[in-house]
Design a protein around this motif. Structure first.
Motif, PDB file in Angstrom:
ATOM      1  N   VAL A 303       0.853  -1.187   0.000  1.00 51.57           N
ATOM      2  CA  VAL A 303       0.000   0.000   0.000  1.00 51.57           C
ATOM      3  C   VAL A 303       0.889   1.237   0.000  1.00 51.57           C
ATOM      4  CG1 VAL A 303      -1.730   1.303   1.285  1.00 51.57           C
ATOM      5  CG2 VAL A 303      -1.861  -1.185   1.213  1.00 51.57           C
ATOM      6  N   LEU A 304       0.605   2.170  -0.909  1.00 47.79           N
ATOM      7  CA  LEU A 304       1.387   3.401  -1.005  1.00 47.79           C
ATOM      8  C   LEU A 304       0.827   4.451  -0.057  1.00 47.79           C
ATOM      9  CD1 LEU A 304       3.499   5.229  -2.426  1.00 47.79           C
ATOM     10  CD2 LEU A 304       1.711   5.779  -4.100  1.00 47.79           C
ATOM     11  N   VAL A 305       1.689   5.045   0.755  1.00 52.23           N
ATOM     12  CA  VAL A 305       1.306   6.158   1.619  1.00 52.23           C
ATOM     13  C   VAL A 305       1.360   7.428   0.776  1.00 52.23           C
ATOM     14  CG1 VAL A 305       1.877   7.507   3.665  1.00 52.23           C
ATOM     15  CG2 VAL A 305       2.191   5.021   3.686  1.00 52.23           C
ATOM     16  N   SER A 306       0.190   8.021   0.539  1.00 51.49           N
ATOM     17  CA  SER A 306       0.136   9.222  -0.290  1.00 51.49           C
ATOM     18  C   SER A 306       0.066  10.497   0.529  1.00 51.49           C
ATOM     19  CB  SER A 306      -1.069   9.160  -1.231  1.00 51.49           C
ATOM     20  OG  SER A 306      -2.278   9.042  -0.511  1.00 51.49           O
ATOM     21  N   GLY A 307      -0.179  10.372   1.826  1.00 59.92           N
ATOM     22  CA  GLY A 307      -0.243  11.551   2.680  1.00 59.92           C
ATOM     23  C   GLY A 307      -0.251  11.172   4.146  1.00 59.92           C
ATOM     24  N   ILE A 308       0.189  12.102   4.991  1.00 58.30           N
ATOM     25  CA  ILE A 308       0.230  11.890   6.444  1.00 58.30           C
ATOM     26  C   ILE A 308      -0.705  12.889   7.109  1.00 58.30           C
ATOM     27  CG2 ILE A 308       1.696  11.744   8.486  1.00 58.30           C
ATOM     28  CD1 ILE A 308       2.497   9.769   6.334  1.00 58.30           C
ATOM     29  N   ASP A 309      -1.659  12.404   7.903  1.00 64.29           N
ATOM     30  CA  ASP A 309      -2.574  13.295   8.607  1.00 64.29           C
ATOM     31  C   ASP A 309      -1.817  14.100   9.659  1.00 64.29           C
ATOM     32  OD1 ASP A 309      -4.646  12.343   7.143  1.00 64.29           O
ATOM     33  OD2 ASP A 309      -5.405  10.988   8.682  1.00 64.29           O
ATOM     34  N   GLU A 320       6.305   8.437   6.001  1.00 65.74           N
ATOM     35  CA  GLU A 320       6.459   9.539   5.068  1.00 65.74           C
ATOM     36  C   GLU A 320       5.678   9.241   3.797  1.00 65.74           C
ATOM     37  OE1 GLU A 320      10.580  10.001   4.307  1.00 65.74           O
ATOM     38  OE2 GLU A 320      11.109  10.519   6.393  1.00 65.74           O
ATOM     39  N   ALA A 321       5.220  10.286   3.140  1.00 63.95           N
ATOM     40  CA  ALA A 321       4.589  10.110   1.843  1.00 63.95           C
ATOM     41  C   ALA A 321       5.579   9.435   0.903  1.00 63.95           C
ATOM     42  CB  ALA A 321       4.156  11.459   1.275  1.00 63.95           C
ATOM     43  N   GLY A 322       5.129   8.402   0.214  1.00 63.02           N
ATOM     44  CA  GLY A 322       5.999   7.637  -0.657  1.00 63.02           C
ATOM     45  C   GLY A 322       6.414   6.303  -0.072  1.00 63.02           C
ATOM     46  N   ASP A 323       6.210   6.111   1.236  1.00 70.75           N
ATOM     47  CA  ASP A 323       6.489   4.810   1.845  1.00 70.75           C
ATOM     48  C   ASP A 323       5.529   3.757   1.286  1.00 70.75           C
ATOM     49  OD1 ASP A 323       8.466   5.889   3.412  1.00 70.75           O
ATOM     50  OD2 ASP A 323       7.251   6.011   5.242  1.00 70.75           O
ATOM     51  N   MET A 401       6.027  13.381  -6.914  1.00 73.22           N
ATOM     52  CA  MET A 401       6.747  14.263  -5.985  1.00 73.22           C
ATOM     53  C   MET A 401       6.275  14.018  -4.560  1.00 73.22           C
ATOM     54  SD  MET A 401       6.228  17.850  -8.082  1.00 73.22           S
ATOM     55  CE  MET A 401       4.436  17.612  -8.163  1.00 73.22           C
ATOM     56  N   THR A 402       7.149  14.242  -3.606  1.00 73.65           N
ATOM     57  CA  THR A 402       6.750  14.334  -2.210  1.00 73.65           C
ATOM     58  C   THR A 402       6.709  15.816  -1.867  1.00 73.65           C
ATOM     59  OG1 THR A 402       7.825  12.257  -1.652  1.00 73.65           O
ATOM     60  CG2 THR A 402       7.279  13.716   0.166  1.00 73.65           C
ATOM     61  N   ILE A 403       5.539  16.289  -1.411  1.00 75.28           N
ATOM     62  CA  ILE A 403       5.375  17.708  -1.107  1.00 75.28           C
ATOM     63  C   ILE A 403       5.107  17.877   0.380  1.00 75.28           C
ATOM     64  CG2 ILE A 403       4.545  18.268  -3.422  1.00 75.28           C
ATOM     65  CD1 ILE A 403       1.696  18.276  -2.317  1.00 75.28           C
TER      66      ILE A 403
END
Length: 493
Positions: A303-309, A320-323, A401-403
Motif C-alpha cells: 500500500v502506497l502512503v500518499s499523505g500523512i494526517d 512519510e509520503a511515498g512509503d 513528488m513528495t510535497i
C-alpha cells in the motif's frame, strides 16, 4: 450481472451490513457434514428458537435511518439498482405509523438478553419489539450501533422470556463449497430455514469500507436482513445482508458479513456502546503496476502512503509520503482493503510494528495507534471551519513528488526566502513525470491550474478536482530557490 438487492424494505433494492457478537450459551449438538447433509431437521430444530423477528415503531419522522447510499465505483454493475432505491442520493421516505416487521436478529447471550441485528432495522425507532417463534413479544433497548458495518446490539430482559443463544464460529475456516443454513423472517414469514453452500468469499459490493462478504446460494429474501448464516455445526459464520435480484426475490446470489469481522464490532458495542477502531493517520492508495515499475518493485503489492494526517499517529516523520506499507503487526499487507481492516481491528493505544519500503530499503517503524473516531471528529471540525473535508496532511505524494508544508525548518533546509509561499517539493521520484519535466527538490509549487495552494491538502484537493473534471494534465507554477517562476505541465494519469 444484476445488482445486490436490499433485504430491509419492500423496495426493489436493499443494501445492508450486519454482524453479531461472541458470547453464546447454547451448545448445538450437530456434527459437521463433509458430504452434504441428508437432512438438516435436527440442526434446524436446535437453532430456530434463537432467531427472532424484529419490528419497530416511530412516533413521527421519516426516512430509513439515514442509511447512506453506498459509494459505488463508476460503471459498477450494482449502480443501476442502487440508483433506483436511493433516488437523488437518498433512500425513500418511510411513513410514520405503527410498527411493522422489518427484519431478523438472533440471541447471542441468553443470560444477559443480548440480541444482534442490523442498524438499519432499528435506526430512528422509538420502540423496538422482539417477536419470538412462540408468538410472544418483549421490548428491547438499544445498547449500541455502528453505521459503518450496519450492526446493532439490543438487550431484552432475560427474565421476560426463555432465551436460547447461538455461538459464533470462525468464518475464516469456511471453504467454497461448504454447506450453510440461513434462518430468518423473509416477507414476514417467521422461522424460515433455507440451505445452500458457500459460493465465494471476500466479495466486495461497494457498500462500505470493510466489504468482505461471504456469497451463498442459500435462499435469502427481504426480511432475512439481520438473520444468521450457520455452518453445519450450528455456529453463526455470517450475517445475511444483501442479494442480487431483478425483482427483490432470491435468485441464489446472497451475501453475508463474515463472523470474524462481526465479533470485534459487537464486543466493542457491548462494552462501550460505540466502536473504538484503530487509526494510523495516513492517506493510502493501491500500488499499481505503473507505480511498482517506477519504484523498482518486483510486484504491484503493498500500500502506497500518499499523505500523512497532521497530528495523527504516523506524523512527525514516523511514516512519510511515498512509503510502501508491506506489513502490519506481523501480517503481510497486499492491498488497501487488507490494511484498512487490520488497522481498524487493532486496539486503540496499542503500539504496532509497520513494515515499510522506503527508497528501496526495508525497515520497521513502531507506531502507537490512535482512535479512528477521534480522527473523524478532527476531520468534521476541519470541514466546519472551511479547511477541507479531511484532516490536514503535513506531507503528501503527488504526481511523482513528495510535497510538504513550507515551514521555517524547510525554508532553511532548502535555502528558500521568507517571501516564498506555497508547498515545497522535498523529493522527486526518479523516472516520474515530475522528474522528466525537471522538477527538483527545493522547488515550491505556487499554483495548480492557476489556483494558489498553501498546503499539501490544498494541492491534493486541486489535483482531485482536475481529475473529476476529466482533465488529463495539470498546469503547475513553480518557484525556484532564487524565486524565479516557471510553468510546467504534468500528465496526471
Amino acid at each position: 450481472m444484476r445488482s445486490p438487492r436490499p433485504l430491509r424494505t419492500l423496495s426493489r433494492v436493499l443494501s445492508s451490513l450486519t454482524v453479531a457478537s461472541f458470547l453464546a450459551v447454547a451448545a448445538v449438538p450437530s456434527a459437521a457434514q463433509t458430504k452434504g447433509p441428508n437432512s438438516v431437521a435436527d440442526l434446524a430444530d436446535n437453532l430456530l428458537d434463537a432467531v427472532v423477528n424484529i419490528s419497530t415503531s416511530q412516533n413521527g419522522g421519516s426516512g430509513q435511518g439515514n442509511v447512506p447510499m453506498p459509494r459505488l465505483p463508476e460503471g459498477s454493475p450494482f449502480e443501476e439498482y442502487f440508483n433506483e432505491f436511493f433516488e437523488n442520493g437518498r433512500p425513500p421516505q418511510r411513513r410514520p405509523g405503527p410498527g411493522s416487521s422489518l427484519g431478523s436478529g438472533f440471541v447471542i447471550d441468553a443470560e444477559e438478553g443480548i440480541i444482534v441485528t442490523n442498524n438499519h432495522v432499528i435506526s430512528d425507532a422509538d420502540e423496538i419489539v422482539i417477536n419470538f417463534a412462540d408468538g410472544s413479544k418483549v421490548n428491547a433497548e438499544l445498547i449500541g450501533a455502528d453505521t459503518k458495518t450496519d450492526i446493532a446490539v439490543l438487550k431484552v430482559d432475560p427474565k421476560a422470556h426463555d432465551l436460547k443463544a447461538v455461538p459464533f464460529g470462525d468464518s475464516a475456516q469456511m471453504r467454497i463449497g461448504d454447506w450453510v443454513m440461513a434462518i430468518g423472517n423473509p416477507f414476514g414469514f417467521g422461522g424460515t430455514v433455507t440451505v445452500g453452500i458457500v459460493s465465494a468469499r471476500n466479495r466486495q459490493i461497494g457498500s462500505g469500507p470493510y466489504d468482505d462478504y461471504i456469497q451463498t446460494d442459500a435462499a435469502i429474501n427481504r426480511g432475512n436482513s439481520g438473520g444468521p448464516l450457520f455452518n453445519m455445526d450450528g455456529e453463526v459464520i455470517g450475517i445475511n445482508t444483501a442479494i442480487i435480484s431483478p425483482s427483490g426475490g432470491s435468485i441464489g446470489i446472497g451475501f453475508a458479513i463474515p463472523s470474524r469481522l462481526a465479533m470485534n464490532v459487537v464486543n466493542q458495542l457491548r462494552e462501550y456502546g460505540e466502536t473504538r477502531r484503530g487509526w494510523l493517520g495516513v492517506r493510502i492508495q493501491p500500488v499499481t503496476e505503473e507505480i511498482a515499475e517506477s519504484l523498482g518493485l518486483e510486484s504491484a503489492s503493498g500500500v502506497l502512503v500518499s499523505g500523512i494526517d497532521k497530528g495523527g499517529p504516523a506524523a512527525g516523520g514516523k511514516l512519510e509520503a511515498g512509503d510502501i506499507i508491506i506489513g502490519f503487526d506481523g501480517k503481510d499487507i497486499d492491498d488497501v482493503r487488507e490494511l484498512s481492516r487490520s488497522v481498524a481491528e487493532s486496539p486503540v493505544g496499542e503500539t504496532v510494528t509497520v513494515e515499510i519500503l522506503r527508497k528501496g530499503e526495508r525497515m520497521s517503524v513502531a507506531i502507537e495507534l490512535g482512535r479512528l473516531e477521534e480522527g473523524e471528529k478532527l476531520a468534521e471540525a476541519s470541514a466546519e471551519e472551511g479547511e477541507g473535508e479531511a484532516v490536514e496532511v503535513e506531507s503528501a505524494q503527488l504526481l511523482g513528488m513528495t510535497i510538504a508544508e513550507l515551514t521555517d525548518e524547510r525554508r532553511a533546509e532548502f535555502e528558500l526566502s521568507e517571501e516564498a509561499s506555497g508547498v515545497v517539493v522535498t523529493e522527486v521520484e526518479e523516472g516520474s513525470v515530475a522528474a522528466r519535466e525537471g522538477v527538483q527538490a527545493g522547488d515550491v509549487i505556487v499554483e495548480i491550474a492557476l489556483q494558489s495552494v498553501s498546503s499539501p491538502q490544498e494541492a491534493l484537493d486541486q489535483i482531485e478536482s482536475l481529475k473529476e473534471q476529466g482533465r488529463k494534465n495539470a498546469l503547475l507554477m513553480l518557484a525556484s530557490k532564487s524565486g524565479e517562476l516557471r510553468f510546467v505541465t504534468l500528465r496526471m494519469n
